[in-house]
Design a protein around this motif. Structure first.
Motif, PDB file in Angstrom:
ATOM      1  N   ASP A   1      -6.472   4.263   9.364  1.00 53.40           N
ATOM      2  CA  ASP A   1      -7.474   3.239   8.787  1.00 53.40           C
ATOM      3  C   ASP A   1      -7.628   3.097   7.500  1.00 53.40           C
ATOM      4  N   ILE A   2      -7.133   4.337   6.402  1.00 52.08           N
ATOM      5  CA  ILE A   2      -7.249   3.505   4.982  1.00 52.08           C
ATOM      6  C   ILE A   2      -6.262   2.445   4.374  1.00 52.08           C
ATOM      7  N   TYR A   3      -5.547   2.453   5.224  1.00 51.43           N
ATOM      8  CA  TYR A   3      -4.579   1.308   5.206  1.00 51.43           C
ATOM      9  C   TYR A   3      -5.199  -0.164   4.617  1.00 51.43           C
ATOM     10  N   ILE A   4      -6.205   0.560   6.192  1.00 55.51           N
ATOM     11  CA  ILE A   4      -7.033  -1.247   6.918  1.00 55.51           C
ATOM     12  C   ILE A   4      -8.330  -1.589   5.715  1.00 55.51           C
ATOM     13  N   ASN A   5      -8.801  -0.415   5.185  1.00 55.98           N
ATOM     14  CA  ASN A   5      -9.777  -0.454   4.915  1.00 55.98           C
ATOM     15  C   ASN A   5      -9.815  -0.940   2.823  1.00 55.98           C
ATOM     16  N   ILE A   6      -7.678  -0.818   2.261  1.00 54.58           N
ATOM     17  CA  ILE A   6      -7.463  -0.986   1.752  1.00 54.58           C
ATOM     18  C   ILE A   6      -7.517  -2.926   1.985  1.00 54.58           C
ATOM     19  N   VAL A   7      -6.921  -2.974   2.772  1.00 54.07           N
ATOM     20  CA  VAL A   7      -6.171  -4.734   2.911  1.00 54.07           C
ATOM     21  C   VAL A   7      -7.843  -5.271   3.200  1.00 54.07           C
ATOM     22  N   ASN A   8      -8.390  -4.872   3.606  1.00 52.08           N
ATOM     23  CA  ASN A   8     -10.488  -5.545   3.153  1.00 52.08           C
ATOM     24  C   ASN A   8     -10.446  -5.751   2.139  1.00 52.08           C
TER      25      ASN A   8
ATOM     26  N   ILE B   1       0.447  -1.332  -0.327  1.00 53.14           N
ATOM     27  CA  ILE B   1      -0.341   0.118  -0.039  1.00 53.14           C
ATOM     28  C   ILE B   1       1.050   1.022  -0.005  1.00 53.14           C
ATOM     29  N   ASN B   2       1.198   2.100  -1.373  1.00 55.40           N
ATOM     30  CA  ASN B   2       2.081   3.053  -1.152  1.00 55.40           C
ATOM     31  C   ASN B   2       1.575   4.391  -1.437  1.00 55.40           C
ATOM     32  N   LYS B   3       2.377   5.308  -0.814  1.00 57.09           N
ATOM     33  CA  LYS B   3       2.576   6.727  -0.649  1.00 57.09           C
ATOM     34  C   LYS B   3       1.451   6.745   0.122  1.00 57.09           C
ATOM     35  N   MET B   4       1.074   6.072   1.317  1.00 56.14           N
ATOM     36  CA  MET B   4       1.012   6.297   2.451  1.00 56.14           C
ATOM     37  C   MET B   4       1.142   7.970   2.950  1.00 56.14           C
ATOM     38  N   ASP B   5       2.411   8.545   2.181  1.00 55.97           N
ATOM     39  CA  ASP B   5       3.506   9.410   2.853  1.00 55.97           C
ATOM     40  C   ASP B   5       1.687  10.664   2.225  1.00 55.97           C
TER      41      ASP B   5
ATOM     42  N   LYS C   1       1.491 -13.052   1.239  1.00 60.74           N
ATOM     43  CA  LYS C   1       2.482 -13.353   1.921  1.00 60.74           C
ATOM     44  C   LYS C   1       1.955 -11.730   3.121  1.00 60.74           C
ATOM     45  N   SER C   2       1.745 -10.680   2.198  1.00 62.55           N
ATOM     46  CA  SER C   2       1.707  -9.652   3.858  1.00 62.55           C
ATOM     47  C   SER C   2       1.360  -8.431   3.167  1.00 62.55           C
ATOM     48  N   PHE C   3       0.438  -7.748   3.438  1.00 54.05           N
ATOM     49  CA  PHE C   3       0.131  -6.338   3.310  1.00 54.05           C
ATOM     50  C   PHE C   3       1.009  -5.542   3.821  1.00 54.05           C
ATOM     51  N   ILE C   4       2.415  -4.830   3.148  1.00 49.02           N
ATOM     52  CA  ILE C   4       2.265  -3.560   3.869  1.00 49.02           C
ATOM     53  C   ILE C   4       2.864  -2.020   2.980  1.00 49.02           C
ATOM     54  N   PRO C   5       2.380  -0.927   4.721  1.00 42.67           N
ATOM     55  CA  PRO C   5       1.945   0.172   4.240  1.00 42.67           C
ATOM     56  C   PRO C   5       3.402   0.480   3.196  1.00 42.67           C
ATOM     57  N   VAL C   6       3.718   1.598   3.283  1.00 43.49           N
ATOM     58  CA  VAL C   6       5.167   1.961   2.656  1.00 43.49           C
ATOM     59  C   VAL C   6       4.923   3.568   1.826  1.00 43.49           C
ATOM     60  N   SER C   7       6.029   4.050   1.567  1.00 44.45           N
ATOM     61  CA  SER C   7       5.841   5.293   1.287  1.00 44.45           C
ATOM     62  C   SER C   7       7.214   5.101  -0.117  1.00 44.45           C
ATOM     63  N   GLY C   8       7.237   4.677  -1.072  1.00 45.20           N
ATOM     64  CA  GLY C   8       8.602   4.483  -2.047  1.00 45.20           C
ATOM     65  C   GLY C   8       9.209   5.991  -2.177  1.00 45.20           C
ATOM     66  N   MET C   9       8.637   7.239  -1.841  1.00 48.68           N
ATOM     67  CA  MET C   9       9.094   8.270  -1.941  1.00 48.68           C
ATOM     68  C   MET C   9      10.130   8.859  -0.859  1.00 48.68           C
TER      69      MET C   9
END
Length: 599
Positions: free
Chosen positions: A155-162, A144-148, A176-184
């Motif tokens: 909550d946004i992360y959890i909604n996307i995951v579900n 889950i990218n662009k968390m910044d 395998k996993s759901f990882i919240p990230v920011s590539g930038m």
């Protein structure tokens, strides 16, 4: 000695502009895998052009990519961790470049699916997920990218995951996993993020290292699609080299090899490579060639395998999962080109079982396949080919469809289905396996007799003069010193077919099979065999071709009008004189180097 490091191919997919290239650029930077000065050079280019620096620019080397701001091809780059080396493929997210995305994904062992936290799950996110499932890639992690850009909101992360979990379960992918990230910003790429204390899982690098390597290609059954057979004559060189690229397994000098779909077998005499000393073995990933102890007739499109290993499937009817990319729909009745390995054959749709909208998994019953549709369908090839199922050797299970010189579709074979020649093919494989070979090879007989053994099939309408031409051709060839024999169909019907002649209408296929078996023996003896039969169809020819090597058959139609669908080499007009008809056939035999041309 240093321990040999693992290697793994990873593909990164997702909707356009969701940050795939940025994540890879960050991975390259944080693992110190960039060429010296590369980062500084891109930063300087951005400064001179008054353009903000983006990590994606490290991949977007093509001018078109930087001008349009999208990755249009499958960029490949390398980096390494303490555990293994990675080849990571950045595939385009734009819907118009799905062909490139599939190309990248087809070579991967595992995948990262990138979702933009701000935009959420988009149509192409689901479509890419389905394609990963279709290609048999089960090791998938969701980023889950662009968390910044959403203030690292849990909550946004959890909604996307579900939401995504429900979709992935339906397509048989367990992430395998759901990882919240920011590539930038680098959050959770190589190091844990200080901005998301609510996340206690692994980083992207850690999850990559947790993926399990597939069985090494060299440990799988040997497969080498035959590209060509090269013959050398200079300075007395008599080698015939079977060339191709080994896609799986390993080959050693002395190994018994069998080629499919023909079923021809021999033993490896030597392994040849350009400008290299001769080797004793060769493995997956290498282009190579080898010579055989006994020369056999094989052609481009066959697959070389080992006698003591699992054999591939052989048929002309297949059940497939197909992804359509063409501008025009794929329709029943239209012929396309089917390419798998080096095999290239005509193909038509036999049945469309269902069409699936990959973005929402809606299943429909349709009579054609539209652009970006995924379909489960039955395909009918114009001749049998050899292949594997994805669960055995993926490299020989993936295919593409070509129309008008353009790739318009692709997919994987899910099941081998019986065709009209299956019952014969099994008999032929058993026959060839049990065949008692003479000490005189086919090449030696050809040199001794000054001719190549050939079956000349003369067909046409009843009373077209087939027998008269066949007997005159036999006499001309024998007068010229050739070993030729005319086999009248009555000789077969009242001889080896005597036990089934009373039910000939119900036993036509068996009669043709027996005729072909007699022909096969005569050809093994080095003879030019001439056979006549009334109005042979293409299906009749396929039965004969399955039993006798198709390269040893020449088909001639007698008469102006062709009344069946058979493919023929030459047509003899009913208005041609007997002498002219025989001369035409003789010239064809000379042009094909079956008999010697004296000038």
């Amino acid at each position: 000695m240093q321990e040999e490091r693992e290697n793994m191919n990873i593909v990164i997919v997702g909707h356009v502009d969701h940050g795939k290239s940025t994540i890879i650029g960050r991975l390259l930077t944080d693992t110190n895998s960039l060429p010296k000065g590369k980062l500084e050079h891109i930063q300087e280019v951005c400064r001179r052009n008054s353009k903000p620096f983006e990590y994606a620019f490290l991949l977007d080397a093509l001018k078109d990519e930087q001008a349009q701001g999208i990755t249009i091809d499958t960029a490949r780059c390398f980096f390494k961790t303490a555990k293994r080396n990675y080849l990571i493929l950045d595939s385009p997210g734009h819907i118009e470049f799905l062909k490139n995305m599939i190309t990248g994904a087809s070579r991967a062992e595992a995948a990262l699916l990138v979702i933009d936290a701000k935009e959420g799950i988009r149509e192409n996110s689901r479509r890419h997920g389905y394609i990963l499932s279709m290609l048999g890639i089960k090791q998938v992690s969701i980023l889950i990218n662009k968390m910044d850009l959403v203030d690292y909101n849990a909550d946004i992360y959890i909604n996307i995951v579900n939401e995504l979990k429900d979709f992935l379960e339906k397509i048989d992918i367990t992430s395998k996993s759901f990882i919240p990230v920011s590539g930038m910003k680098g959050d959770n790429i190589a190091k844990p993020s200080k901005n998301m204390s609510w996340y206690n899982g692994k980083t992207v690098l850690e999850i990559l290292d947790s993926f399990i390597n597939e069985k090494r290609l060299e440990d799988k059954a040997f497969r080498m699609p035959v590209q060509a057979v090269y013959k050398f004559t200079k300075d007395g060189d008599t080698r015939r080299i079977v060339a191709g690229t080994v896609v799986a397994g390993k080959l050693n000098v002395g190994d018994g090899v069998i080629f499919y779909p023909s079923g021809k077998k021999s033993k490896v005499k030597s392994i040849e490579e350009f400008n290299k000393e001769k080797q004793l073995n060769i493995g997956a990933g290498y282009a190579t060639g080898f010579t055989l102890e006994e020369q056999i007739y094989i052609t481009r499109g066959e697959i070389a395998t080992l006698l003591n290993e699992a054999k591939p499937k052989v048929t002309s009817r297949i059940k497939v999962n197909l992804f359509w990319l063409g501008r025009h729909p794929m329709e029943k009745g239209k012929e396309y080109i089917f390419k798998l390995g080096t095999a290239r054959v005509g193909v038509k749709i036999e049945e469309i079982s269902m069409v699936i909208d990959a973005s929402n998994l809606e299943r429909q019953k349709k009579d054609r396949i539209e652009k970006h549709d995924i379909a489960e369908c039955l395909l009918k090839l114009d001749k049998a080919i050899a292949f594997d199922l994805t669960c055995n050797v993926a490299e020989t299970s993936r295919f593409v469809i070509v129309d008008n010189y353009e790739i318009v579709g692709g997919g994987i074979i899910g099941e081998a289905l019986e065709d009209e020649q299956t019952w014969i093919r099994e008999k032929i494989f058993t026959r060839d396996n049990k065949w008692e070979k003479s000490e005189i090879t086919k090449v030696e007989r050809a040199e001794k007799y000054n001719q190549k053994s050939t079956l000349i099939l003369i067909t046409g309408k009843k009373d077209a003069g087939k027998k008269r031409i066949a007997k005159a051709l036999e006499k001309k060839l024998v007068d010229d010193g050739k070993i030729a024999y005319f086999l009248g169909i009555g000789n077969v019907l009242y001889g080896i077919d005597a036990d089934i002649k009373s039910e000939i209408k119900n036993n036509k296929e068996e009669c043709l099979r027996r005729l072909a078996e007699v022909s096969n023996i005569m050809l093994d003896a080095g003879i030019i065999l001439i056979v006549t039969a009334t109005e042979l169809s293409q299906n009749d020819f396929e039965i004969i071709r399955t039993t006798v090597n198709s390269g040893d058959i020449q088909t001639i139609w007698i008469g102006k009008n062709v009344s069946t669908d058979i493919s023929y080499n030459i047509l003899i007009s009913s208005s041609d004189s007997l002498e002219k008809a025989v001369l035409k056939i003789k010239m064809m035999l000379q042009n094909k180097e079956i008999i010697f041309r004296p000038f």
